[in-house]
Design an enzyme around this catalytic site. Sequence first.
Site, PDB file in Angstrom:
ATOM      1  N   GLU A 164       0.836  -1.209   0.000  1.00  0.00           N
ATOM      2  CA  GLU A 164       0.000   0.000   0.000  1.00  0.00           C
ATOM      3  C   GLU A 164       0.870   1.257   0.000  1.00  0.00           C
ATOM      4  O   GLU A 164       0.606   2.210  -0.742  1.00  0.00           O
ATOM      5  CB  GLU A 164      -0.903  -0.014   1.234  1.00  0.00           C
ATOM      6  N   ASP A 167       0.829   3.847  -3.246  1.00  0.00           N
ATOM      7  CA  ASP A 167       0.447   5.253  -3.110  1.00  0.00           C
ATOM      8  C   ASP A 167       1.417   6.136  -3.889  1.00  0.00           C
ATOM      9  O   ASP A 167       1.005   7.087  -4.566  1.00  0.00           O
ATOM     10  CB  ASP A 167       0.436   5.629  -1.631  1.00  0.00           C
ATOM     11  N   ASP A 204      -6.991   1.163   0.369  1.00  0.00           N
ATOM     12  CA  ASP A 204      -5.669   0.604   0.678  1.00  0.00           C
ATOM     13  C   ASP A 204      -5.353  -0.570  -0.251  1.00  0.00           C
ATOM     14  O   ASP A 204      -4.226  -0.709  -0.745  1.00  0.00           O
ATOM     15  CB  ASP A 204      -5.617   0.130   2.129  1.00  0.00           C
ATOM     16  N   GLU A 263      -4.369   0.583  -3.765  1.00  0.00           N
ATOM     17  CA  GLU A 263      -2.973   1.026  -3.833  1.00  0.00           C
ATOM     18  C   GLU A 263      -2.016  -0.159  -3.782  1.00  0.00           C
ATOM     19  O   GLU A 263      -0.995  -0.173  -4.481  1.00  0.00           O
ATOM     20  CB  GLU A 263      -2.692   1.999  -2.685  1.00  0.00           C
TER      21      GLU A 263
END
Length: 226
Positions: free
Chosen positions: A45, A49, A118, A121
């Site tokens: 995650e 991102d 989450d 990502e």
Amino acid sequence: MKLSAELRAFATRLGHEFSRPELLSRAVTHGSISGPMRDDNQRLEFLGDRVLGLVMAEALLEADRSATEGQIAPRFNALVRRETCAEVAREIEIGTVLRLGRSEMKSGGRRKEALLADAMEAVIAAVYLDAGFEAARNVVRRLWGERINRVEEDARDPKTALQEWAQARGEPPPAYAETGREGPDHAPVFTIEVRLASGASENATAGSKRQAEQAAAAALLKRVSE
């Protein structure tokens, strides 16, 4: 390792065939079910991102070569924020393949915005690690699609706009109050009232306080602007 039928179907929806399927398996594993023999998706995650951010920054600079940083920043925020990631995650049905612990399962984890965002990502990071940046870029650009082209209107933050409207008229910032909450704990629905010092107010209902505040602000801004 071999992917389950559900994960193979998900990879098809995602548009990427994994040469390292264990990456996808980890990307959909939540911390509530991880253990010594099973890694969760938190590290993915974190990486995803950053990959998403780079793809979007690149796309925005490419789409508008004359835009200033001040113009690009809100567009960027609109494309990478949690709500947008969760929206994309719902479209490709990440929730159906999430691996969750019993407590998260009982509390409706497959529908939770934060868990979906989450996981989205983490899946982006899995694609990046599996096949490189170009593959990740292709997946992200396809999944985000028209959102990139219409981001100008999505980037407008109603709460900020309403506050600026009030300040321009010498009024204090709008006040927000929760006036109602319904539904089970795992899927609450909030009603928020926003009120100006002049007395004008509007209410809105949504699945999160932030969404309800934004919707109420948008409704009130429209009314006072008319």
